[in-house]
Write a protein that holds these residues in place. Structure first.
Motif, PDB file in Angstrom:
ATOM      1  N   ARG A 154      -2.579  14.166  17.044  1.00  0.00           N
ATOM      2  CA  ARG A 154      -2.269  15.596  17.140  1.00  0.00           C
ATOM      3  C   ARG A 154      -2.903  16.361  15.982  1.00  0.00           C
ATOM      4  O   ARG A 154      -3.733  17.221  16.166  1.00  0.00           O
ATOM      5  CB  ARG A 154      -0.753  15.806  17.144  1.00  0.00           C
TER       6      ARG A 154
ATOM      7  N   TYR B 187      -0.422  12.249   6.365  1.00  0.00           N
ATOM      8  CA  TYR B 187      -0.004  11.569   7.590  1.00  0.00           C
ATOM      9  C   TYR B 187      -0.802  12.051   8.794  1.00  0.00           C
ATOM     10  O   TYR B 187      -1.308  13.176   8.817  1.00  0.00           O
ATOM     11  CB  TYR B 187       1.480  11.825   7.860  1.00  0.00           C
TER      12      TYR B 187
ATOM     13  N   GLN C 162      -0.091  12.920  12.548  1.00  0.00           N
ATOM     14  CA  GLN C 162       0.932  13.198  13.552  1.00  0.00           C
ATOM     15  C   GLN C 162       0.325  12.889  14.912  1.00  0.00           C
ATOM     16  O   GLN C 162      -0.749  13.390  15.263  1.00  0.00           O
ATOM     17  CB  GLN C 162       1.351  14.664  13.469  1.00  0.00           C
TER      18      GLN C 162
ATOM     19  N   TYR D  44       1.082  11.146  19.199  1.00  0.00           N
ATOM     20  CA  TYR D  44       1.974  10.624  20.232  1.00  0.00           C
ATOM     21  C   TYR D  44       1.752   9.126  20.313  1.00  0.00           C
ATOM     22  O   TYR D  44       0.629   8.652  20.523  1.00  0.00           O
ATOM     23  CB  TYR D  44       1.689  11.259  21.590  1.00  0.00           C
TER      24      TYR D  44
ATOM     25  N   GLU E 213       6.657  11.155  19.718  1.00  0.00           N
ATOM     26  CA  GLU E 213       5.848  11.640  18.608  1.00  0.00           C
ATOM     27  C   GLU E 213       6.210  10.848  17.351  1.00  0.00           C
ATOM     28  O   GLU E 213       7.387  10.576  17.083  1.00  0.00           O
ATOM     29  CB  GLU E 213       6.101  13.126  18.356  1.00  0.00           C
ATOM     30  N   ARG E 214       5.209  10.467  16.583  1.00  0.00           N
ATOM     31  CA  ARG E 214       5.426   9.722  15.353  1.00  0.00           C
ATOM     32  C   ARG E 214       4.468  10.226  14.272  1.00  0.00           C
ATOM     33  O   ARG E 214       3.402  10.765  14.577  1.00  0.00           O
ATOM     34  CB  ARG E 214       5.190   8.223  15.552  1.00  0.00           C
ATOM     35  N   ASN E 215       4.854  10.037  13.018  1.00  0.00           N
ATOM     36  CA  ASN E 215       3.971  10.298  11.880  1.00  0.00           C
ATOM     37  C   ASN E 215       3.522   8.970  11.296  1.00  0.00           C
ATOM     38  O   ASN E 215       4.362   8.110  10.987  1.00  0.00           O
ATOM     39  CB  ASN E 215       4.685  11.116  10.804  1.00  0.00           C
TER      40      ASN E 215
END
Length: 267
Positions: free
Chosen positions: A231, A241, A243, A245, A252-254
């Motif tokens: 993203r 980080y 960001q 999917y 969603e994850r970092n």
């Protein structure tokens, strides 16, 4: 005006503990090739004790370990040699802003601000004048048939950098432009105005607009492999980080960027 056949060049490459000096990452290896025109005059390589651990991402890339660096001198001890080699040269880097921000950070720690009045970025040159599938050092070397030895070690990459620079400049002779036309001036970076600088391969993967397969090491040392859709890059309180999917978790994850140890773009 510089004459490429006789100008004094410093081909510079650095290995680092991670991706961002703004979050404390340091230089762990320096490689410099000095040439007058194409004639190599001096080669310099130094391991540097970064006084902090290597990140998983850096260790997987450069193959170094904390043990390798433990007995190396700190940057303070190699700084005079580095500064001397770079003085009165045209400094050439690949993805210059990434490397030079680390050099700038190290010298600022010593109370010294570096000035590089003559800087050439082969990444910028390649993107502007050549249509290639990738602009990583390895890919450009393959495109111009420049031999490589050990990728992602500082002196070996500096040697490769020298080869691709002169190969590209030979290709640009058709424009009949002086060397000065390709030279820029380095200005000390200012966070966050200059954005987050990434290594070429990682940046190309993240901004490819495709899914990417990553190997990721979490804070406990556990490694997983997963497909993600990037993203955006974000700077949080502790680090930089990605960001994204996560198709493994379907959420969603970092992902901390210096914990990504391998990345592949979906074909």
């Amino acid at each position: 005006m510089f004459d490429i056949s006789s100008a004094r060049f410093a081909f510079l490459d650095l290995e680092t503990t991670g991706l961002s000096p703004w979050f404390g990452d340091r230089i762990c290896e320096v490689g410099i090739v000095i040439s007058e025109g194409k004639r190599i005059k001096e080669q310099y390589r130094a391991l540097v004790n970064p006084e902090r651990p290597l990140s998983p991402g850096a260790a997987s890339t450069n193959g170094l370990s904390d043990h390798d660096l433990k007995s190396a001198p700190p940057f303070e001890q190699v700084a005079p040699k580095v500064l001397g080699l770079l003085s009165d040269t045209v400094v050439v880097c690949h993805n210059a802003q990434f490397d030079i921000q680390f050099l700038d950070s190290e010298f600022k720690r010593l109370g010294h601000e570096i000035q590089i009045p003559n800087l050439i970025d082969t990444l910028k040159l390649a993107r502007e004048f050549y249509d290639l599938p990738s602009y990583s050092l390895l890919s450009i070397a393959e495109a111009f048939h420049v031999p490589m030895t050990t990728a992602h070690r500082a002196l070996d990459d500096a040697r490769t950098l020298r080869g691709i620079f002169f190969a590209m400049m030979d290709g640009l002779k058709q424009f009949n432009r002086p060397l000065d036309a390709y030279i820029g001036i380095y200005n000390s970076p200012a966070w966050p105005n200059d954005g987050i600088q990434l290594p070429t391969e990682l940046g190309e993967a993240i901004y490819s607009n495709k899914r990417i397969l990553i190997r990721y090491v979490d804070g406990d040392g556990n490694e997983t492999e997963r497909w993600i859709t990037p993203r955006q890059i974000i700077g949080l309180a502790d680090y930089v980080y990605l960001q994204a999917y996560c198709h493994l978790r379907e959420a969603e994850r970092n992902f901390r960027l210096d914990r990504i140890v391998e990345v592949k773009v979906e074909i």
